[in-house]
Design a protein around this motif. Structure first.
Motif, PDB file in Angstrom:
ATOM      1  N   LEU A  36       0.831  -1.200   0.000  1.00  0.00           N
ATOM      2  CA  LEU A  36       0.000   0.000   0.000  1.00  0.00           C
ATOM      3  C   LEU A  36       0.864   1.248   0.000  1.00  0.00           C
ATOM      4  O   LEU A  36       0.610   2.195  -0.750  1.00  0.00           O
ATOM      5  CB  LEU A  36      -0.928  -0.003   1.218  1.00  0.00           C
ATOM      6  CG  LEU A  36      -1.861   1.188   1.356  1.00  0.00           C
ATOM      7  CD1 LEU A  36      -2.851   1.221   0.197  1.00  0.00           C
ATOM      8  CD2 LEU A  36      -2.600   1.116   2.679  1.00  0.00           C
ATOM      9  N   PHE A  37       1.917   1.255   0.793  1.00  0.00           N
ATOM     10  CA  PHE A  37       2.834   2.383   0.811  1.00  0.00           C
ATOM     11  C   PHE A  37       3.495   2.571  -0.545  1.00  0.00           C
ATOM     12  O   PHE A  37       3.626   3.703  -1.031  1.00  0.00           O
ATOM     13  CB  PHE A  37       3.901   2.192   1.889  1.00  0.00           C
ATOM     14  CG  PHE A  37       4.936   3.280   1.891  1.00  0.00           C
ATOM     15  CD1 PHE A  37       4.651   4.525   2.405  1.00  0.00           C
ATOM     16  CD2 PHE A  37       6.186   3.049   1.361  1.00  0.00           C
ATOM     17  CE1 PHE A  37       5.603   5.532   2.389  1.00  0.00           C
ATOM     18  CE2 PHE A  37       7.145   4.040   1.340  1.00  0.00           C
ATOM     19  CZ  PHE A  37       6.849   5.285   1.859  1.00  0.00           C
ATOM     20  N   MET A  38       3.916   1.489  -1.178  1.00  0.00           N
ATOM     21  CA  MET A  38       4.555   1.587  -2.499  1.00  0.00           C
ATOM     22  C   MET A  38       3.570   2.115  -3.537  1.00  0.00           C
ATOM     23  O   MET A  38       3.948   2.914  -4.406  1.00  0.00           O
ATOM     24  CB  MET A  38       5.119   0.225  -2.909  1.00  0.00           C
ATOM     25  CG  MET A  38       6.325  -0.168  -2.101  1.00  0.00           C
ATOM     26  SD  MET A  38       6.918  -1.861  -2.359  1.00  0.00           S
ATOM     27  CE  MET A  38       6.942  -2.016  -4.120  1.00  0.00           C
ATOM     28  N   TRP A  39       2.308   1.701  -3.464  1.00  0.00           N
ATOM     29  CA  TRP A  39       1.291   2.187  -4.404  1.00  0.00           C
ATOM     30  C   TRP A  39       1.067   3.680  -4.202  1.00  0.00           C
ATOM     31  O   TRP A  39       1.009   4.433  -5.188  1.00  0.00           O
ATOM     32  CB  TRP A  39      -0.017   1.418  -4.196  1.00  0.00           C
ATOM     33  CG  TRP A  39      -1.106   1.861  -5.108  1.00  0.00           C
ATOM     34  CD1 TRP A  39      -1.258   1.548  -6.424  1.00  0.00           C
ATOM     35  CD2 TRP A  39      -2.194   2.716  -4.773  1.00  0.00           C
ATOM     36  NE1 TRP A  39      -2.389   2.148  -6.924  1.00  0.00           N
ATOM     37  CE2 TRP A  39      -2.982   2.876  -5.929  1.00  0.00           C
ATOM     38  CE3 TRP A  39      -2.587   3.362  -3.596  1.00  0.00           C
ATOM     39  CZ2 TRP A  39      -4.121   3.663  -5.945  1.00  0.00           C
ATOM     40  CZ3 TRP A  39      -3.725   4.143  -3.624  1.00  0.00           C
ATOM     41  CH2 TRP A  39      -4.484   4.280  -4.783  1.00  0.00           C
ATOM     42  N   ASN A  45       4.413  10.241  -6.888  1.00  0.00           N
ATOM     43  CA  ASN A  45       5.455  10.547  -7.882  1.00  0.00           C
ATOM     44  C   ASN A  45       4.860  10.832  -9.252  1.00  0.00           C
ATOM     45  O   ASN A  45       5.335  11.721  -9.964  1.00  0.00           O
ATOM     46  CB  ASN A  45       6.455   9.408  -7.970  1.00  0.00           C
ATOM     47  CG  ASN A  45       7.373   9.364  -6.779  1.00  0.00           C
ATOM     48  OD1 ASN A  45       7.608  10.377  -6.129  1.00  0.00           O
ATOM     49  ND2 ASN A  45       7.892   8.185  -6.473  1.00  0.00           N
ATOM     50  N   ARG A  46       3.837  10.098  -9.625  1.00  0.00           N
ATOM     51  CA  ARG A  46       3.181  10.319 -10.906  1.00  0.00           C
ATOM     52  C   ARG A  46       2.557  11.712 -10.951  1.00  0.00           C
ATOM     53  O   ARG A  46       2.700  12.452 -11.923  1.00  0.00           O
ATOM     54  CB  ARG A  46       2.110   9.257 -11.135  1.00  0.00           C
ATOM     55  CG  ARG A  46       1.463   9.332 -12.494  1.00  0.00           C
ATOM     56  CD  ARG A  46       0.445   8.237 -12.661  1.00  0.00           C
ATOM     57  NE  ARG A  46       1.095   6.935 -12.603  1.00  0.00           N
ATOM     58  CZ  ARG A  46       0.454   5.797 -12.432  1.00  0.00           C
ATOM     59  NH1 ARG A  46      -0.857   5.784 -12.275  1.00  0.00           N
ATOM     60  NH2 ARG A  46       1.103   4.656 -12.406  1.00  0.00           N
ATOM     61  N   LEU A  76      -3.130  17.458 -16.556  1.00  0.00           N
ATOM     62  CA  LEU A  76      -4.460  17.535 -15.958  1.00  0.00           C
ATOM     63  C   LEU A  76      -5.070  16.167 -15.673  1.00  0.00           C
ATOM     64  O   LEU A  76      -6.157  16.106 -15.094  1.00  0.00           O
ATOM     65  CB  LEU A  76      -5.390  18.348 -16.855  1.00  0.00           C
ATOM     66  CG  LEU A  76      -5.032  19.824 -16.992  1.00  0.00           C
ATOM     67  CD1 LEU A  76      -6.015  20.522 -17.910  1.00  0.00           C
ATOM     68  CD2 LEU A  76      -4.963  20.516 -15.634  1.00  0.00           C
ATOM     69  N   ARG A  77      -4.399  15.121 -16.077  1.00  0.00           N
ATOM     70  CA  ARG A  77      -4.920  13.775 -15.797  1.00  0.00           C
ATOM     71  C   ARG A  77      -4.912  13.505 -14.300  1.00  0.00           C
ATOM     72  O   ARG A  77      -4.014  13.959 -13.585  1.00  0.00           O
ATOM     73  CB  ARG A  77      -4.077  12.717 -16.497  1.00  0.00           C
ATOM     74  CG  ARG A  77      -4.293  12.681 -17.988  1.00  0.00           C
ATOM     75  CD  ARG A  77      -3.379  11.709 -18.667  1.00  0.00           C
ATOM     76  NE  ARG A  77      -3.633  10.347 -18.220  1.00  0.00           N
ATOM     77  CZ  ARG A  77      -2.905   9.312 -18.608  1.00  0.00           C
ATOM     78  NH1 ARG A  77      -1.882   9.480 -19.406  1.00  0.00           N
ATOM     79  NH2 ARG A  77      -3.201   8.118 -18.176  1.00  0.00           N
ATOM     80  N   PRO A  78      -5.868  12.735 -13.793  1.00  0.00           N
ATOM     81  CA  PRO A  78      -5.851  12.406 -12.364  1.00  0.00           C
ATOM     82  C   PRO A  78      -4.691  11.476 -12.023  1.00  0.00           C
ATOM     83  O   PRO A  78      -4.182  10.756 -12.883  1.00  0.00           O
ATOM     84  CB  PRO A  78      -7.195  11.711 -12.133  1.00  0.00           C
ATOM     85  CG  PRO A  78      -7.668  11.284 -13.469  1.00  0.00           C
ATOM     86  CD  PRO A  78      -7.045  12.188 -14.476  1.00  0.00           C
ATOM     87  N   PHE A  79      -4.282  11.475 -10.770  1.00  0.00           N
ATOM     88  CA  PHE A  79      -3.089  10.722 -10.371  1.00  0.00           C
ATOM     89  C   PHE A  79      -3.282   9.216 -10.485  1.00  0.00           C
ATOM     90  O   PHE A  79      -2.323   8.481 -10.603  1.00  0.00           O
ATOM     91  CB  PHE A  79      -2.672  11.091  -8.951  1.00  0.00           C
ATOM     92  CG  PHE A  79      -3.632  10.684  -7.888  1.00  0.00           C
ATOM     93  CD1 PHE A  79      -3.532   9.451  -7.280  1.00  0.00           C
ATOM     94  CD2 PHE A  79      -4.659  11.531  -7.497  1.00  0.00           C
ATOM     95  CE1 PHE A  79      -4.433   9.076  -6.297  1.00  0.00           C
ATOM     96  CE2 PHE A  79      -5.554  11.163  -6.517  1.00  0.00           C
ATOM     97  CZ  PHE A  79      -5.443   9.932  -5.919  1.00  0.00           C
ATOM     98  N   TRP A  80      -4.501   8.721 -10.439  1.00  0.00           N
ATOM     99  CA  TRP A  80      -4.725   7.269 -10.499  1.00  0.00           C
ATOM    100  C   TRP A  80      -4.762   6.762 -11.924  1.00  0.00           C
ATOM    101  O   TRP A  80      -4.799   5.577 -12.172  1.00  0.00           O
ATOM    102  CB  TRP A  80      -6.018   6.894  -9.784  1.00  0.00           C
ATOM    103  CG  TRP A  80      -7.240   7.543 -10.373  1.00  0.00           C
ATOM    104  CD1 TRP A  80      -7.941   7.130 -11.455  1.00  0.00           C
ATOM    105  CD2 TRP A  80      -7.874   8.738  -9.917  1.00  0.00           C
ATOM    106  NE1 TRP A  80      -8.988   7.985 -11.700  1.00  0.00           N
ATOM    107  CE2 TRP A  80      -8.963   8.984 -10.765  1.00  0.00           C
ATOM    108  CE3 TRP A  80      -7.639   9.626  -8.873  1.00  0.00           C
ATOM    109  CZ2 TRP A  80      -9.800  10.092 -10.601  1.00  0.00           C
ATOM    110  CZ3 TRP A  80      -8.467  10.703  -8.721  1.00  0.00           C
ATOM    111  CH2 TRP A  80      -9.523  10.920  -9.568  1.00  0.00           C
ATOM    112  N   ASP A  81      -4.776   7.658 -12.888  1.00  0.00           N
ATOM    113  CA  ASP A  81      -4.883   7.269 -14.294  1.00  0.00           C
ATOM    114  C   ASP A  81      -3.520   7.131 -14.923  1.00  0.00           C
ATOM    115  O   ASP A  81      -2.604   7.827 -14.723  1.00  0.00           O
ATOM    116  CB  ASP A  81      -5.723   8.309 -15.030  1.00  0.00           C
ATOM    117  CG  ASP A  81      -6.063   7.870 -16.436  1.00  0.00           C
ATOM    118  OD1 ASP A  81      -6.007   6.675 -16.723  1.00  0.00           O
ATOM    119  OD2 ASP A  81      -6.395   8.749 -17.240  1.00  0.00           O
TER     120      ASP A  81
END
Length: 81
Positions: A36-39, A45-46, A76-81
């Protein structure tokens, strides 16, 4: 070997053959927390790198071969994408 010696020997084998349930639970929990920490670290970072793209000048973007439109779209992309 006496019967009692055999029973003690068998118990010792069982204890060394498989770890206690608590130890495996803690190991699994540590692995989950670490992943979870690595994710989260990857997502941060992204996002940070996408924000840097938005702050770059046109000359810097040209040096890496990205247009202002592409940098804006990526930034502008979200961080999870």
């Amino acid at each position: 070997m006496d019967t009692i010696d055999t029973i003690h020997y068998a118990e010792a084998e069982l204890q060394t053959a498989r770890p206690s349930g608590r130890r495996t639970y803690v190991n699994r929990l540590v692995r989950v927390v670490r992943s979870l920490f690595m994710w989260i670290d990857t997502m941060v970072n992204r996002r940070r790198s996408r924000l840097v793209l938005l702050e770059m000048t046109d000359d810097q973007l040209r040096d890496i071969g990205i247009s202002r439109c592409d940098a804006h779209r990526e930034g502008l992309r979200p961080f999870w994408d």
